[in-house]
Design a protein around this motif. Structure first.
Motif: not given
Length: 437
Positions: A84-86, A92-94, A113-120
């Motif tokens: 989790r980042y500020p 991102m928030d994982f 949050k903060g990750l797109g479809r390709d990232d996931k």
């Protein structure tokens, strides 16, 4: 029996030998047990020589803590696996929910949050393929090569894989062992949910294990000798003698030990083994530093959660990788933040004052909180030889030496793991097992 070196490996070996009924003498050159994971007192304040984090997968560490009377539930803050980042920094928030594996990872990924479809999809593909491979590689390579083969997105590498690799192996992905990295992921991401939990010490590192280990050893008839530097180990008539501070120390009237476990760093072990056993493997290690920057603010200063990942930008002199709000971890450290910089060679070239100033600016910018720019005081603690550089295909020595009754222990000995507290504990336990099958 004698154990030379009172770090976590030496303490673990001595505890195991004591538990099995042996009378042990533990020698430590410093005045405080713990080695590279210990308490330090600076200007009347008790800090650690580095902020550490354990994993739920550290089964041997947790087991040995219980053996010496420590309740891990009290001594460690347990958090679910997270990155989790500020919110203001664009990271991102994982965070994984309290669900059985592997659903905790799946749901955490879907909610991230903060990750797109390709990232996931990239992360899911990595996890699936690594499981199919049984987390093993035919030929070791660098973590960077592994991530490239698995087609990991640049954003995922930057926000998750690179920081995880540096935190776990204290070695940048470009020169870190992919197989060792997979071993860590296998026992955390690839195991039961609790194994992936992050465990943050609530007490100082000496109290977390070494201090209680000393009490256990003494309670079982053993001796703990701090400020005792072993200069020489020698064999005589099937027994072992040690020379301490230029004077031979006698365990009994005959002044001899049945066996010796050398649990020092490799360079010192090589000196003690000189003329007794092969030392080539001990001289081949390169080392990486770890630096912790402590920043004290007013007691009411708090972060939104106990720890965050930080966006590292060396070009902007922003070297912080993780920040811990010690006030949320330990009640007597309100307003104290600890910022960790692993593989910190470039960072410490700035000098302690400049580094601390840069970290304060990084925190203020990342959290959009101007008051973090001006801490009441700062302290930078850097362990220049914190761990060995965990390179691909690195040959690490066995616990056993060619000499009967002369054993090695340390996080650098042959193991699936990098140089971690768990690796040190495992090595100490294994060293004791070599003498007490």
């Amino acid at each position: 029996m004698a154990v030379v070196g009172g770090g976590w490996a030496g303490c673990a070996a001595a505890v195991e030998l004591s538990r099995k009924g042996h009378r042990v003498t533990l020698f430590e050159a410093a005045r405080t047990l713990g080695g590279r994971a210990r308490r330090v007192e600076i200007e009347g304040k008790v800090l650690d020589n580095g902020q550490h984090i354990l994993l739920g997968a550290y089964a041997e560490s947790l087991k040995l803590m219980r053996t010496v009377g420590i309740n891990p539930d009290d001594a460690l803050l347990r958090l679910p696996l997270q990155m989790r980042y500020p919110q203001a920094c664009g990271g991102m928030d994982f965070v994984t929910p309290r669900l059985p594996a592997p659903f905790h990872m799946l749901v955490g990924l879907l909610r991230a949050k903060g990750l797109g479809r390709d990232d996931k999809l990239s992360l899911a593909r990595f996890s699936t393929t690594a499981r199919w491979m049984d987390w093993r590689m035919h030929t070791d390579c660098s973590v960077a090569e592994l991530l490239d083969r698995f087609d990991q997105t640049d954003r995922l590498v930057s926000l998750m894989w690179r920081p995880l690799c540096i935190a776990a192996l204290n070695t940048p992905p470009e020169r870190a062992s992919a197989q060792v990295f997979l071993n860590v992921l296998r026992d955390s991401l690839g195991a039961r949910r609790a194994a992936s939990d992050m465990l943050i010490p609530r007490v100082d590192l000496s109290e977390l294990f070494p201090q209680q280990a000393a009490a256990f050893i003494q309670g079982h008839g053993g001796t703990v000798r701090c400020a005792s530097t072993v200069k020489r180990v020698s064999s005589q008539d099937g027994h072992w003698r040690v020379e301490v501070n230029a004077q031979e120390f006698a365990l009994d009237d005959e002044g001899r030990f049945d066996a010796v476990i050398i649990a020092t760093q490799p360079a010192q072990a090589a000196i003690l083994l000189n003329g007794l056993a092969e030392t080539d493997n001990l001289s081949s290690f390169r080392y990486e530093p770890i630096t912790t920057c402590y920043l004290q603010y007013a007691a009411e200063v708090r972060l939104e959660q106990p720890f965050f990942a930080l966006l590292e930008d060396a070009a902007a002199s922003e070297f912080g990788q993780f920040v811990f709000d010690r006030g949320q971890i330990s009640a007597d450290q309100q307003g104290l933040l600890a910022v960790v910089i692993s593989a910190s060679s470039e960072a410490i070239e700035l000098g302690h004052q400049a580094l601390a100033e840069g970290v304060a600016v990084q925190l203020a910018t990342s959290f959009q909180r101007p008051e973090l720019r001006n801490p009441a005081w700062t302290k930078v603690i850097s362990e220049k030889r914190a761990t060995f550089s965990c390179a691909p295909g690195l040959k690490r020595p066995d616990n056993r030496t060619a000499m009967n009754g002369l054993i090695l222990a340390g996080d650098y000995t042959a193991s699936d793991y990098p140089a971690t507290l768990e690796s040190a504990i495992r090595s100490g336990v294994q060293a004791a097992a070599c003498l007490t099958p």
